[in-house]
Design an enzyme around this catalytic site. Structure first.
Site, PDB file in Angstrom:
ATOM      1  CE  LYS A 127      -4.482  -1.654   1.116  1.00  0.00           C
ATOM      2  NZ  LYS A 127      -5.740  -1.575   1.783  1.00  0.00           N
ATOM      3  CE  LYS A 143     -13.700  -4.142   0.459  1.00  0.00           C
ATOM      4  NZ  LYS A 143     -12.531  -4.228   1.349  1.00  0.00           N
ATOM      5  CE  LYS A 173      -6.203  -7.857  -1.875  1.00  0.00           C
ATOM      6  NZ  LYS A 173      -6.883  -7.919  -0.646  1.00  0.00           N
TER       7      LYS A 173
HETATM    8  N1  AQP Z   1      -9.291 -11.086  -4.152  1.00  0.00           N
HETATM    9  C1  AQP Z   1      -9.624 -11.745  -3.047  1.00  0.00           C
HETATM   10  N2  AQP Z   1      -9.704 -13.092  -3.062  1.00  0.00           N
HETATM   11  C2  AQP Z   1     -10.056 -13.790  -1.945  1.00  0.00           C
HETATM   12  N3  AQP Z   1     -10.357 -13.184  -0.772  1.00  0.00           N
HETATM   13  C3  AQP Z   1     -10.286 -11.845  -0.726  1.00  0.00           C
HETATM   14  N4  AQP Z   1     -10.510 -10.960   0.253  1.00  0.00           N
HETATM   15  C4  AQP Z   1     -10.319  -9.698  -0.198  1.00  0.00           C
HETATM   16  N5  AQP Z   1      -9.959  -9.727  -1.487  1.00  0.00           N
HETATM   17  C5  AQP Z   1      -9.922 -11.049  -1.847  1.00  0.00           C
HETATM   18  C6  AQP Z   1     -10.902 -11.337   1.600  1.00  0.00           C
HETATM   19  O1  AQP Z   1     -12.007 -10.533   1.974  1.00  0.00           O
HETATM   20  C7  AQP Z   1     -11.931 -10.281   3.379  1.00  0.00           C
HETATM   21  C8  AQP Z   1     -12.087  -8.832   3.633  1.00  0.00           C
HETATM   22  O2  AQP Z   1     -11.010  -8.107   3.104  1.00  0.00           O
HETATM   23  P1  AQP Z   1     -10.865  -6.592   3.529  1.00  0.00           P
HETATM   24  O3  AQP Z   1     -12.015  -5.848   3.038  1.00  0.00           O
HETATM   25  O4  AQP Z   1     -10.636  -6.486   4.970  1.00  0.00           O
HETATM   26  O5  AQP Z   1      -9.572  -6.065   2.904  1.00  0.00           O
HETATM   27  P2  AQP Z   1      -8.658  -6.556   1.784  1.00  0.00           P
HETATM   28  O6  AQP Z   1      -8.237  -7.955   1.995  1.00  0.00           O
HETATM   29  O7  AQP Z   1      -7.550  -5.540   1.684  1.00  0.00           O
HETATM   30  O8  AQP Z   1      -9.639  -6.479   0.539  1.00  0.00           O
HETATM   31  P3  AQP Z   1      -9.639  -5.459  -0.619  1.00  0.00           P
HETATM   32  O9  AQP Z   1     -10.859  -5.696  -1.432  1.00  0.00           O
HETATM   33  O10 AQP Z   1      -8.340  -5.515  -1.363  1.00  0.00           O
HETATM   34  O11 AQP Z   1      -9.780  -4.078   0.151  1.00  0.00           O
HETATM   35  P4  AQP Z   1      -8.975  -2.742  -0.053  1.00  0.00           P
HETATM   36  O12 AQP Z   1      -8.933  -2.548  -1.525  1.00  0.00           O
HETATM   37  O13 AQP Z   1      -9.753  -1.687   0.672  1.00  0.00           O
HETATM   38  O14 AQP Z   1      -7.613  -2.978   0.549  1.00  0.00           O
HETATM   39  C9  AQP Z   1     -10.597 -10.843   3.870  1.00  0.00           C
HETATM   40  O15 AQP Z   1     -10.835 -12.103   4.452  1.00  0.00           O
HETATM   41  C10 AQP Z   1      -9.811 -10.998   2.611  1.00  0.00           C
HETATM   42  O16 AQP Z   1      -8.852 -12.029   2.704  1.00  0.00           O
END
Ligand code: AQP
Length: 348
Positions: free
Chosen positions: A121, A208, A205
């Protein structure tokens, strides 16, 4: 004391999702769908919209409120029953922030600096300008889990390192204070889509916060949008092979196969065996049809629930009351272990 036998703790699941944007197919397959499976297995389940994690990067206040309600609607629409699982937003239970402060004093700077998510990040940016909260994110995550003495945390692959840090914090706390107080929580990373990749780049990955909306399927996308995104998903010109071995260096193709497997309940090996020799011109419409069939009812139910935001807020409030009732006595005990005078009694 180096370890705490989890047998001494009641099996309890905690997991959370950041309302930092609309939820994606990655969040659904890697987290939400599995949260529902765990609830249906009859284990005590606590699920949280981690709004305090979300503000570690800038969030517009109105959007954050909307995304938190949207996230709650997604949990319920996906099958979380607020009567059986505890569902709430993190900031309503201040025990998370209070325990996080204590863990900030247990965890070491070096541990945080080694976290891949912190490095990703801040990559290519001025890390000095990142928020202190983003750096300390894993200590708050450890508090989210350990304030409930949760023994298991279902997450996607990307959260594995943070879970290891949660275990390190629990072990160090137990050792420092010579207690067997915190469980050493197990990550539960299972299923065919523990890491759903971007539709534009099979090495990244699905996220969002990716600037490209084409990289992800949002739980709010309609059928036409889902079909168009899958049709345009990056692939290669080769047909599907007969075995998974043939997908070894084809990350985009492997990603679509994994998504199909997770949505259909098949294994990835079964999906390739069933579609061996198929071109993506044939496989993609089949995947789109499956995705629309599985996600369409969830989107429709989310939209229905979002018509009544006051009801969503009521559910989150009730969940927070139930969460607080578990967390507060655990936190009071932590203050006692650490040596803080609590002469006002429990403020629960
Ligand atoms: N691409 C993914 N594949 C499988 N699992 C995923 N998770 C997120 N992206 C994937 C799982 O969703 C849960 C919640 O994640 P989070 O919202 O706490 O944050 P993150 O993992 O950082 O997800 P994002 O979408 O990438 O959020 P941003 O963009 O805000 O950083 C977790 O269990 C995660 O493993």
């Amino acid at each position: 004391m180096t370890d705490t036998p989890n047998a001494a703790f009641k099996p309890r699941i905690f997991s959370g999702i950041q309302p930092s944007g609309g939820l994606t197919l990655g969040n659904y397959l890697g987290a939400l769908k599995r949260f529902v499976e765990k609830q249906d297995e009859g284990i005590e389940t606590i699920y949280c919209l981690v709004d305090m994690h979300a503000i570690t990067v800038w969030q517009d206040p109105e959007r954050l409120r909307r995304q938190t309600r949207e996230g709650a609607a997604a949990f319920i629409a996906a099958g979380i029953d607020p009567a059986r699982s505890i569902l709430f937003n993190q900031s309503q239970v201040s025990a998370h922030a209070e325990l996080a402060w204590i863990f900030n004093c247990v965890a070491r700077m070096g541990w945080m600096g080694r976290m891949t998510q912190w490095k990703d990040k801040t990559a290519g940016k001025n890390a000095e300008a990142a928020s202190l909260g983003l750096f300390a994110y894993p200590a708050l995550m450890a508090a989210d889990i350990l304030v409930y003495h949760a023994t298991m945390v279902p997450v996607g692959e990307d959260q594995k390192q943070h879970l290891e840090l949660t275990r390190d914090i629990a072990i160090k706390f137990n050792n420092d204070y010579k207690v067997d107080f915190f469980p050493v929580t197990e990550p539960v990373i299972e299923g065919e889509a523990t890491r759903v990749m971007s539709l534009r780049d099979g090495t990244k990955k699905m996220s969002k916060s990716d600037p490209s909306d084409q990289s992800r399927i949002n739980l709010t996308d309609d059928a036409d949008t889902i079909a168009a995104k899958i049709r345009k998903a990056k692939t290669d010109p080769e047909p599907l092979p007969e075995t998974l071995e043939g997908l070894r260096d084809r990350p985009e193709a492997r990603n679509l196969v994994n998504i199909y497997a997770a949505l259909s309940g098949m294994t990835a090996a079964q999906v390739v065996a069933e579609n061996a020799g198929a071109q993506f011109g044939t496989f993609k419409p089949k995947l789109a049809e499956l995705a629309v069939a599985k996600l369409g009812p969830i989107t429709a139910e989310m939209n229905r629930l979002l018509q009544d935001p006051a009801e969503i807020d009521r559910i989150l409030g009730q969940g927070a009351d139930r969460a607080e009732a578990i967390a507060r006595p655990i936190l009071d005990k932590v203050y006692d272990i650490v040596g803080m005078i609590r002469s006002r009694g429990s403020r629960g």
